[in-house]
Design an enzyme around this catalytic site. Structure first.
Site, PDB file in Angstrom:
ATOM      1  N   ILE A 117       0.824  -1.209   0.000  1.00 49.72           N
ATOM      2  CA  ILE A 117       0.000   0.000   0.000  1.00 49.72           C
ATOM      3  C   ILE A 117       0.857   1.258   0.000  1.00 49.72           C
ATOM      4  CG2 ILE A 117      -1.999  -1.059   1.107  1.00 49.72           C
ATOM      5  CD1 ILE A 117      -1.034   0.047   3.768  1.00 49.72           C
ATOM      6  N   GLY A 118       2.170   1.099  -0.008  1.00 50.67           N
ATOM      7  CA  GLY A 118       3.070   2.247  -0.039  1.00 50.67           C
ATOM      8  C   GLY A 118       4.498   1.784  -0.199  1.00 50.67           C
ATOM      9  N   ASP A 119       5.340   2.682  -0.673  1.00 50.42           N
ATOM     10  CA  ASP A 119       6.756   2.342  -0.818  1.00 50.42           C
ATOM     11  C   ASP A 119       7.579   3.611  -0.725  1.00 50.42           C
ATOM     12  OD1 ASP A 119       7.664   3.247  -3.755  1.00 50.42           O
ATOM     13  OD2 ASP A 119       5.616   2.479  -3.863  1.00 50.42           O
ATOM     14  N   GLY A 120       8.846   3.431  -0.488  1.00 44.63           N
ATOM     15  CA  GLY A 120       9.758   4.559  -0.387  1.00 44.63           C
ATOM     16  C   GLY A 120      11.182   4.063  -0.474  1.00 44.63           C
ATOM     17  N   GLY A 172      11.887   1.059   2.103  1.00 43.57           N
ATOM     18  CA  GLY A 172      11.139  -0.188   2.212  1.00 43.57           C
ATOM     19  C   GLY A 172       9.703  -0.061   1.742  1.00 43.57           C
ATOM     20  N   VAL A 207       5.508  -0.793   2.336  1.00 41.63           N
ATOM     21  CA  VAL A 207       4.488  -0.863   3.376  1.00 41.63           C
ATOM     22  C   VAL A 207       3.382  -1.803   2.888  1.00 41.63           C
ATOM     23  CG1 VAL A 207       2.859   0.424   4.801  1.00 41.63           C
ATOM     24  CG2 VAL A 207       4.997   1.497   4.064  1.00 41.63           C
ATOM     25  N   LYS A 257       5.612  -2.074   7.755  1.00 41.50           N
ATOM     26  CA  LYS A 257       6.707  -1.591   6.920  1.00 41.50           C
ATOM     27  C   LYS A 257       7.928  -2.469   7.127  1.00 41.50           C
ATOM     28  CE  LYS A 257       9.289   2.230   5.145  1.00 41.50           C
ATOM     29  NZ  LYS A 257       9.302   3.668   4.845  1.00 41.50           N
ATOM     30  N   ASP A 265      12.429  12.484   7.662  1.00 37.14           N
ATOM     31  CA  ASP A 265      11.943  12.044   6.346  1.00 37.14           C
ATOM     32  C   ASP A 265      10.514  12.537   6.123  1.00 37.14           C
ATOM     33  OD1 ASP A 265      12.293  10.859   3.879  1.00 37.14           O
ATOM     34  OD2 ASP A 265      11.626   8.889   4.526  1.00 37.14           O
TER      35      ASP A 265
END
Length: 384
Positions: free
Chosen positions: A102-105, A108, A110, A124, A228
């Site tokens: 459902i998310g990334d960065g 890593g 999520v 995460k 961040d």
């Protein structure tokens, strides 16, 4: 006859003495045994009583000290502790399936996860190798403090798992997703499709994210650097209340007063990082303020900070911060607004948008000493 009586008395006295000695030894042994049995309960009571300040830790058995799988929770003293192993979290995320991302960065992915008790959470999994020695112990200690933070605009850190070189953070799940998804497209939806975030919601998000940073910097001792701040780390509740998340990079600020505002470890995401970080000065609360200023620009313009923009002069590519500075200085704030919001060139919403850009301009000052504190930022936002 007298000798016989004396003999009986001696025998009786000896028997009584021996019996008394045996009873005394039995009593001492039982007392020692009782104390031994009470020790774990006594430690547990002490741990529970201190749960408000130092979070209790549950440890999986059968692992070496440097590779423990453990978790902690911001719960009341009486709450039962769960144990989250890497296997538990893998099962909860479908084996860390891409379908559950459902998310990334840069640090890593999520995942949406459903724990054995049915609770839905955000998990995460930090990328990269983690030091399993002293660095790991420092990371644990800081996460214990971060897990105890409580503010309406902070996504609650529920737990943490360390297994080998895996580091996993468990957060409360916010079904509206991230601000990044709403600004730039993604899985966020409104009535079946990706919706455009209207101006009132964006202003509300800006105020909420600012309140979270103000709390981290000024609402506790020692302060906390987020390090961040970006749109993908701003999560949204059902009412579009902003909750700042992802403390995998956060650092508790300790040390002498002269150095208490500095973190020597550089971190952040391209486009949001303060210029002094690239110069090797180290992260400070002012670096968080700079990142927040970039976030405000992103909220108003709807443009990603990491993408170059064609400047009006000579079609030269510039970054979002320089482009915004140029437009504000030229009195052309109207030209950089996200057109999807439908804000008119005149009116209350336009004045509010200009107010946010002015706050952003102060936050992104190239000199850290000239930037406002987050307390100042919150005060300014409340006047918009």
């Amino acid at each position: 006859m007298e000798n016989a009586v004396v003999g009986l008395i001696v025998v009786a006295g000896t028997s009584v003495a021996v019996a008394a000695l045996c009873l005394l030894l039995a009593f001492l042994c039982r007392r020692h045994s009782s104390k031994s049995r009470l020790k774990p309960c006594s430690r547990q009571r002490c741990c529970s009583a201190a749960a408000g300040s130092t979070l209790p830790v549950s440890v999986s058995d059968g692992m070496t000290p440097d590779y423990l799988s453990w978790s902690f929770y911001s719960t009341t003293a009486e709450a039962s502790l769960q144990k989250l192993s890497l296997a538990d979290l893998a099962a909860a995320t479908g084996g860390f399936s891409p379908d559950n991302i459902i998310g990334d960065g840069s640090f890593g992915f999520v995942y949406r996860a459903v724990l054995p008790d049915g609770a839905a959470v955000a998990v995460k999994r930090l990328s990269g190798d983690c030091d399993a020695g002293a660095g790991n112990r420092e990371f644990r200690a800081e996460l214990e403090v971060l897990g105890s933070l409580s503010h309406s605009n902070l996504a609650r850190l529920l737990g943490y798992c360390a297994d080998g070189r895996d580091r996993i953070l468990v957060y409360e799940l916010l079904e509206r997703g991230s601000l990044d998804a709403w600004l730039h497209g993604g899985d966020a939806d409104d009535s079946g499709g990706t919706g455009t975030l209207p101006w009132p919601a964006r202003l509300r998000v800006a105020r909420g994210a600012a309140a979270a940073l103000e709390f981290l910097h000024h609402g506790r001792r020692p302060p906390v650097l987020h390090r961040d701040v970006k749109s993908s780390n701003v999560l949204l509740s059902e009412g579009f209340e902003a909750k700042l998340a992802d403390f995998g990079l956060a650092r508790i600020i300790r040390g002498s007063p002269a150095k208490s505002h500095v973190s020597t470890q550089a971190a952040g995401t391209v486009g949001y990082v303060a210029p002094e970080i690239w110069d090797g000065v180290g992260a400070t609360t002012m670096a968080d303020v700079y990142s927040f200023g970039v976030l405000l620009i992103e909220i108003v313009t709807g443009k990603r900070p990491s993408w170059p923009i064609k400047a009006s002069i000579g079609d030269k590519e510039v970054n979002l911060v320089d482009w915004t500075r140029e437009k504000i200085h030229a009195g052309q704030a109207w030209e950089i607004l996200d057109r999807r919001m439908g804000i008119q060139s005149q009116g209350t919403e336009m004045e509010e948008a200009k107010g946010l850009l002015e706050i952003a301009r102060r936050c992104i000052d190239s000199a850290a000493k000239n930037r406002p504190t987050m307390e100042d930022v919150v005060a300014m936002l409340n006047k918009v």
